[in-house]
Design a protein around this motif. Structure first.
Motif, short mmCIF file in Angstrom:
data_model
loop_
_atom_site.label_atom_id
_atom_site.label_comp_id
_atom_site.label_asym_id
_atom_site.label_seq_id
_atom_site.Cartn_x
_atom_site.Cartn_y
_atom_site.Cartn_z
N LYS A 4 36.92 -43.72 63.56
CA LYS A 4 37.64 -42.71 62.78
C LYS A 4 36.79 -41.94 61.79
N VAL A 5 35.71 -42.53 61.29
CA VAL A 5 34.95 -41.89 60.20
C VAL A 5 33.83 -41.03 60.77
N LYS A 6 33.82 -39.80 60.31
CA LYS A 6 32.77 -38.86 60.70
C LYS A 6 31.52 -39.03 59.85
N GLU A 7 31.73 -39.25 58.55
CA GLU A 7 30.60 -39.34 57.62
C GLU A 7 31.01 -40.09 56.39
N ARG B 214 36.98 -39.65 64.66
CA ARG B 214 35.79 -39.00 64.11
C ARG B 214 36.13 -37.80 63.23
N SER B 215 37.19 -37.94 62.43
CA SER B 215 37.65 -36.80 61.64
C SER B 215 37.62 -37.04 60.13
N VAL B 216 37.37 -38.26 59.68
CA VAL B 216 37.54 -38.60 58.27
C VAL B 216 36.19 -38.69 57.57
N THR B 217 36.10 -38.08 56.40
CA THR B 217 34.95 -38.24 55.51
C THR B 217 35.35 -39.17 54.38
N VAL B 218 34.66 -40.28 54.24
CA VAL B 218 34.87 -41.19 53.12
C VAL B 218 33.90 -40.80 52.01
N LYS C 9 39.44 -22.51 59.88
CA LYS C 9 38.66 -23.73 59.74
C LYS C 9 39.59 -24.89 59.42
N VAL C 10 39.43 -26.01 60.12
CA VAL C 10 40.25 -27.19 59.87
C VAL C 10 39.80 -27.85 58.57
N PRO C 11 40.73 -28.14 57.66
CA PRO C 11 40.34 -28.79 56.41
C PRO C 11 39.65 -30.14 56.67
N VAL C 12 38.69 -30.46 55.83
CA VAL C 12 38.01 -31.75 55.91
C VAL C 12 38.99 -32.84 55.46
N ARG C 13 39.15 -33.86 56.26
CA ARG C 13 40.02 -34.97 55.91
C ARG C 13 39.23 -35.98 55.10
N VAL C 14 39.71 -36.31 53.89
CA VAL C 14 38.93 -37.09 52.93
C VAL C 14 39.73 -38.28 52.42
N ALA D 94 23.62 -51.55 55.16
CA ALA D 94 23.00 -52.03 56.39
C ALA D 94 23.99 -52.06 57.55
N GLU D 95 25.25 -52.36 57.27
CA GLU D 95 26.25 -52.53 58.32
C GLU D 95 27.03 -51.27 58.65
N TRP D 96 26.94 -50.25 57.82
CA TRP D 96 27.79 -49.07 58.04
C TRP D 96 27.52 -48.47 59.42
N PRO D 97 28.56 -48.31 60.24
CA PRO D 97 28.35 -47.90 61.64
C PRO D 97 28.41 -46.40 61.87
N GLY D 98 27.61 -45.66 61.14
CA GLY D 98 27.64 -44.21 61.32
C GLY D 98 26.79 -43.50 60.31
N ALA D 99 26.98 -42.18 60.22
CA ALA D 99 26.16 -41.33 59.36
C ALA D 99 26.48 -41.57 57.89
#
Length: 319
Positions: free
Chosen positions: A161-164, A125-129, A6-11, A196-201
């Motif tokens: 770049k941000v997944k979630e 699409r790999s980074v979780t903030v 499993k690929v580590p979650v990039r945070v 309101a402006e966040w462009p993703g999940a």
């Protein structure tokens, strides 16, 4: 045939370290998960402008876990934040005990620059903030322009770049009064626009999720040079009395997903001018909030075990 690794979650972790000790607890959980190969910590962001010693405390925790090389960025203004100083200066200023090199915000770059560099160098699409602090810096990231790291503006860079985005903030489904991260310390004016402006999940870990998950005494058996232990001892003696694990829940979900721990309620969150969240149910909505699937006592054991786990990289030179 062996299972595929499993690929580590990039945070990227965004914290207002110092307003409470659970930020330090969240960093302990994050490093323990990194020790297990579940997460890669790309950067740490200090989002408070009211205490200059946040980056030093973050650096001390990173150093304790053998990851002193993690980039740190900081807010540079004097508007948003909590000046409370129970443990920040004590930890940041004790380089002899903790072995770190950063002390104040002056020792690290601006938060937006660190965000943009970390995001630009990551796969799409790999980074979780994970944000467990104030909202001003993330909105500044969205409004940022092209730079040496990326020709994209902030909205474009985050969308690419941000997944979630996993955020500790709000209360769900009904928030009766403005909460800490979205409504207090000058953040309210930025929170509404950011959501309101966040462009993703977006996944929200609301106040109700961690309020009955009490940790802190789990750190009593850890070494005295553990800065997380020091933070809990100095913050209203949470080392003995315990403290709610608001920020740890966001980290646990961000890395491990729902699993046996959480359910997601989908919909759309809006933030009022005062920072109070409102919720609309929508099965196809871009937002979700966490609901416990396990009892608080069970999650307390899981989070406490991670917080108290000895660093596997202890002694690794990273200075």
């Amino acid at each position: 045939m062996t299972a595929e690794a499993k690929v580590p979650v990039r945070v990227i972790l965004d914290t207002d370290m110092g307003s409470d000790c659970d930020d330090a607890g969240a960093m302990a959980v994050l490093h323990a998960l990194a020790d297990q190969g579940e997460v890669e910590i790309l950067a740490c962001i200090y989002s408070s402008e009211k205490n200059q010693f946040g980056p030093g405390c973050i650096a001390a925790i990173n150093q304790y876990y053998g990851r002193g090389e993690i980039p740190i960025g900081a807010a540079k203004g004097d508007e948003v934040g909590d000046p409370r100083n129970d443990f920040l200066e004590a930890i940041a200023s004790d380089a002899q005990r903790y072995g770190h090199r950063v002390r104040t915000c002056d020792d690290v770059p601006d938060q937006v620059a660190v965000y943009r560099r970390a995001l630009a160098s990551a796969p799409d699409r790999s980074v979780t903030v994970i944000s467990i602090g104030h909202t001003k810096g993330l909105l500044a990231l969205l409004h940022s322009g092209p730079c040496d790291f990326s020709p994209a503006n902030g909205h474009g860079l985050v969308a690419l770049k941000v997944k979630e985005w996993v955020v500790m903030g709000g209360a769900f489904p009904v928030e009766e009064r403005p909460g800490w991260n979205f409504g207090a310390n000058g953040s309210a004016r930025y929170s509404r626009a950011l959501v309101a402006e966040w462009p993703g999940a977006v996944v929200f870990s609301g106040y109700e999720v961690g309020s009955d998950i009490i940790t802190g005494p789990c750190l009593q058996g850890t070494p005295d040079d553990n800065p997380v232990k020091t933070a809990y001892r100095l913050w209203d003696n949470a080392l003995e009395n315990g403290r709610a694990s608001w920020d740890q829940t966001a980290v646990l979900y961000a890395v491990r997903g729902t699993g046996e721990d959480w359910e997601l309620c989908r919909g759309r969150c809006e933030v009022e001018d005062d920072g109070r969240t409102t919720w609309q149910v929508d099965e196809c909505g871009p937002h979700a909030y966490l609901v416990k699937r396990r009892p608080a006592e069970s999650l307390t054991l899981t989070i406490g075990d991670l917080m108290a786990r000895p660093p596997e990289r202890r002694g690794v030179s990273s200075r």
